[in-house]
Each structure stands twice: as structure tokens, then as C-alpha cells.
Design an enzyme around this catalytic site. Sequence first.
Site, PDB file in Angstrom:
ATOM      1  N   ILE A  84     -19.145   2.565   1.958  1.00 51.07           N
ATOM      2  CA  ILE A  84     -20.027   2.356   1.057  1.00 51.07           C
ATOM      3  C   ILE A  84     -20.531   1.215   1.471  1.00 51.07           C
ATOM      4  O   ILE A  84     -19.973   0.153   1.586  1.00 51.07           O
ATOM      5  CB  ILE A  84     -19.423   2.187  -0.178  1.00 51.07           C
ATOM      6  CG1 ILE A  84     -18.372   3.433  -0.595  1.00 51.07           C
ATOM      7  CG2 ILE A  84     -20.373   2.023  -1.403  1.00 51.07           C
ATOM      8  CD1 ILE A  84     -17.641   3.308  -1.858  1.00 51.07           C
ATOM      9  N   GLY A 128      -1.974  11.848   4.102  1.00 53.24           N
ATOM     10  CA  GLY A 128      -2.402  10.647   5.130  1.00 53.24           C
ATOM     11  C   GLY A 128      -2.996   9.523   4.029  1.00 53.24           C
ATOM     12  O   GLY A 128      -3.853   8.571   4.684  1.00 53.24           O
ATOM     13  N   ASP A 153      -3.764  -4.710  -1.958  1.00 57.56           N
ATOM     14  CA  ASP A 153      -5.106  -4.406  -1.055  1.00 57.56           C
ATOM     15  C   ASP A 153      -6.277  -4.491  -1.792  1.00 57.56           C
ATOM     16  O   ASP A 153      -7.283  -5.134  -1.509  1.00 57.56           O
ATOM     17  CB  ASP A 153      -4.980  -2.740  -0.808  1.00 57.56           C
ATOM     18  CG  ASP A 153      -6.261  -2.114  -0.270  1.00 57.56           C
ATOM     19  OD1 ASP A 153      -6.478  -2.344   1.127  1.00 57.56           O
ATOM     20  OD2 ASP A 153      -6.912  -1.592  -0.938  1.00 57.56           O
ATOM     21  N   LYS A 208     -10.034  -7.155  -1.472  1.00 56.21           N
ATOM     22  CA  LYS A 208     -11.436  -6.651  -1.498  1.00 56.21           C
ATOM     23  C   LYS A 208     -12.134  -7.543  -2.786  1.00 56.21           C
ATOM     24  O   LYS A 208     -13.340  -7.717  -2.570  1.00 56.21           O
ATOM     25  CB  LYS A 208     -11.473  -5.149  -1.844  1.00 56.21           C
ATOM     26  CG  LYS A 208     -10.703  -4.358  -0.775  1.00 56.21           C
ATOM     27  CD  LYS A 208     -10.632  -2.954  -1.104  1.00 56.21           C
ATOM     28  CE  LYS A 208     -10.059  -2.150   0.080  1.00 56.21           C
ATOM     29  NZ  LYS A 208      -9.370  -0.904  -0.179  1.00 56.21           N
TER      30      LYS A 208
END
Lengths: 323, 323
Positions: A136, A187, A201, A205
Site C-alpha cells: 500500500i 504462512g 510489529d 509501523k
Amino acid sequence: MKQIRIGLLGMGNIGTGTYKTLEMNKALITANTGAELTIVKILEKDLARKRDVRVLPEQFTQEPSDILESPDIDVVIELLGGIEPATGFMLTAMNNGKHVVTANKAAVAANFDKLTNAARSNSVMFRFEASVGGGIPILTALTAPLLANEYEEIRGILNGTTNYILTQMEENGLSYDSALKAAQDRGFAEADPTADVEGHDVANKLSILISLAFGRRVPPENIPTEGITKLTMRDIETAAVDGGKIKLIASVKKRGNDIEYSIKPTFVPNDHPLAGVRNEFNAIFVKGNAVGELMFYGKGAGPLPTGSAVMGDVIEIARAVLR
Amino acid sequence: MKQIRIGLLGMGNIGTGTYKTLEMNKALITANTGAELTIVKILEKDLARKRDVRVLPEQFTQEPSDILESPDIDVVIELLGGIEPATGFMLTAMNNGKHVVTANKAAVAANFDKLTNAARSNSVMFRFEASVGGGIPILTALTAPLLANEYEEIRGILNGTTNYILTQMEENGLSYDSALKAAQDRGFAEADPTADVEGHDVANKLSILISLAFGRRVPPENIPTEGITKLTMRDIETAAVDGGKIKLIASVKKRGNDIEYSIKPTFVPNDHPLAGVRNEFNAIFVKGNAVGELMFYGKGAGPLPTGSAVMGDVIEIARAVLR
């Protein structure tokens, strides 16, 4: 034909996706830039791995200086992950006059000033579109076409693993543990899912988004962060009864001259565009004082979506170099 | 402090929104560009109109050459609408070495090659982000950060008027006529709604998207176009029973070495992100061969969202000029 020579640090999943993006769309990328882009050197130890791309043994090196100090490299793509040695490598590359592109959210969040200052003082470009939202183009949007706005709020679903788990719990009635296992099988989650499910995580960001949209440095560890591990089916069901969904929302909001930020499981009403973001998709909702409400939606991870963002940055650099 | 001097052609709704965006965020825009941006001259006949901005009588002119030929103007913003005299004015401005920004989809769609060639031959910038999707930075996305992709498909809800009407029919059970009236009452539809409801407005936008994403010139009148005037409540109800919504979808799709395109009312299943685009909002769904599926969502019209896109283009030009 002008040449742009690229050195690649790391050829794991994302490195391979980046290589594949360039290989697959080479003619188009050449036409779009007016230059031939070539990955001439790759820092990687694992030569045996099956990668499904055409790469020659002599492209590989295990010596960082073959890339960081080589006069034959114009752009360095850093895809090693982790704060070090990645940050040190990027600084060395910029100090040697090379432009740098990275997808490494941990390194950018931890060393935002150090890295952007190195770019400025060396008059090189440092780009990291892939570090937030994968494919994005949110960082480009915030730092170019939306620059006439004062940002009032950014709210995002910035982690595909947790959004996949929450979607599976909600739509298929899976327990947290079963949904996590399904994510791992497909996955979308690591064997050790801590960084994703605990929100670390996302914190990297959000820290980067805050730097770009609000000009403040908030280290990821200073962002109040709550993951999804304590959510139960009951929470999901209660949200459904109330006409909404639970999403892991990273948010930053202007409040007077200050900003407020957090990462936590949040009720999103069904008629809000973020409610329709399912499975491994990401989305970033932006409110500007002129443009109003915007949302950017797409794949927040994966080799090719991330490769698209990395190569987009390289193309941007190539065009600037040629001007 | 460097100065970027702007001439504005037209100060109706969008012109006023553009002026207001600059006025409201002046300090921020100066900081983001490193230059002071000033609208020094405005071509406009209606001096009496109440505009709610600080504008001096001496800023107005009724003589186009005061802007198009003035050595004191760096950038011309064209917001007159319509193909002529807008196109002629933009060509004159570029031939006189001025950069041009426009929101005028009719002029860009009708004269894409003429305008982009004039920019190239005069070494000036010609930008038109606001012409498609209003405040949504879709053109920048397609022509910069996504350039490493071959585009496979673009599908968009590109007209807020028709989407508002369809949403009101679906959610509130209004007839087409009542929904159109509601749109007119809220300022989302013109007194003569033909260009919107028959899809002509969308055809201009799709023509521009096709030019940028696929490099082909398809005049808007050559795009098979069906509006929403023949839709009945029964169509909307049948779609709901089938688990979806009727949206006016503009689409272009790669098919071998060719492309297929059309504008027509289309069934969109509820779990597709375009189904959640309600009322006056627009959205553009893009599929690239590396990035996969993306969607861009926001306000496709209105003075400030359009002003955001126009000023974003001006900022981009200012930064390029200063480099």
C-alpha cells in the site's frame, strides 16, 4: 541506455520477491524509468535455497563491503530485517554516496533521525515505503499528494497476521489457538508469533507513521500497546451483537497541540470502512483537515506486494537521478 | 524565502475550496515546500459572490493574459471546467513556460496528448490529480509508487452523486426520483443531473485512468457507458437477496494484449471492498501483477477535498522547482 546498479542486502522471502518483481516487469520498469535497473550484487549466505528466479552464482557475495563500498553500486536495497547490522549497513551505504531503500520497519522506527539525517547530509535519497502497509503506497501518499493537509487522525489495521486470526475467529468461529494455527499453516504467521500477536510489529509501523505525519519521534516501546492474545470468542460475539467487529487498531490523533496514540483491540462498527478489511489485508484510514476521510487498502505483507513497494522506491530514485 | 506565485483561473466552488485550503494550511504548506505559495491573481467575473475567504479586489482580473502571459506567475491553476476555453488557456500558459495544475476531467480526457505534449515540449509540469477521485491520490499512486507493476484491472466508483443515489435507494428504500431529489437537496447533484446519472462524468475519469495505467487513448465517447436512470428498486432488492449491491462501476481490464472497458451498473458482492463504499464516497480498486489488490477510498468531490488534491499538485511542482 542509462544504467542503475543495485546492491541487495538479503535474499530471503522479501529479497526474492523484490528480485522477482524486477525480473517479471523488467521491460515495463525500463520504459517507466528511462534506465535499465539491474541487481548486480547480493549479500546472502544461503546459496542453496530454491528461489525460482534466474540468479547467477557470481551475483552473490558474503562480504558487505562488496556492496556498501563498491563504486559500481548506485542504490542499496536493505532487506536483512532487524535493527543491526541493518542500520549500520544503511549508514555506511549513504556515507558512501549511495541511495538506500529498505522495508525494515524495526530499523527505521529505531533510528529514524539517524537515517534521515544521513540521507540529508550525504545528499542521497532514503526511502522506506515497504516498511508500513507492505504494498500500500501510504507513505508516499502522506508525504507528497496529501501535503496540503494538516493530519487530524490516522487509524490502521497494520498487521495481516492478527487481522487474519480475528477474521477467522469472527467468520468461522475458530478459537484463538485454532485461528493462529490456521495462520501459521497458510504462512501468515511465524512459528514464534509474539511480535505480531502482541502488537510489537504494529508499534514499529505506527512510530514511522507518527514521524511522517506529525513530525514527532515516538519510539515504538513508548506506544501503549495491547495485542490480541487475551481476546475470546465472547468478545468477538459481543461485538457482532453490537453491530461491529473487533480489529487490532493502531491509532494516532491530534489533540490540541499534542497527539494521542495507542495500539489495542478496538470495536469498529460495521458501516466503517475498516470493518470490511478481512483476513491478511491491511488498511490505513487517514483524516486530513482539507481532504476529509481517506482509506488505503491492500496487502500489508508478502514477497511480491512488498517487492512492488521496494521497486517503486527504486524507480522513484532512478527517475530523480536521471533528472 | 523563495516565492511561488500562482494564477487561479476560476473561483467558483472548487476555486474557493483551493484558495481556502492554501489559506487554512499556509504555515504548514510553507514548511513542507520551503517556499511561500501565494495566489497573486484570479480570473473571475463574479466579484460579488460570498466566499468566506480573505481575498482583495486587486487580486481579481477579467483579462486571461494577466495570468497566462504574466512574468510574475509561476504556476497556473485551471478550475474553469469545460473543454474550452480551459484547454486553450492551459496550452498558452505552458507555452509561456508556466506549470499547470487542473481539476478539469473533461479537458484532460478530451486533450490528453495535446496537454501532456505541451508540458514536455515546454519542459514544464502538468498535473491533474484532482480530475479523478477528487481528494483520493489515485493518479499519483498509479504513476509513481506502483510503477513496478503491470496493471491488470482497475474498477472504480468514480461518481459521488450516483453512489449517493444508489445508497439511499438501498438503505432507505427511496425511489430513484426521491433519492435524486435528496442528492440535489444536499448539494451532491446538479439541477441538471444528466452528466452524472448517465455516466458521462465517469467516462471522462475512466478515459484518464486508461491513459495513465495502460498508455492508451480511449476518448470518453468511445467507452460503452450505461448510467443508473433505468435502475429500479426491484434491481436493488434482487441484488440484496443475492448478497450484494448495485454500484455504478467503471472498469478497465487487461485481456491479452488488449484492454476491455465499460461503465455500467454492476452487482458487487457484499464481501468485496467496493460494496462498503457508501453515499458520496468514491473508491478505486486496482490490481497489479506484483502488488495484488489495492483499494483507495475517499471523497471524490467537494471544494476542500478537491482543493487538497490541487494544492498537493502545486506543492509537488514547487518542490521540483526548488530542487
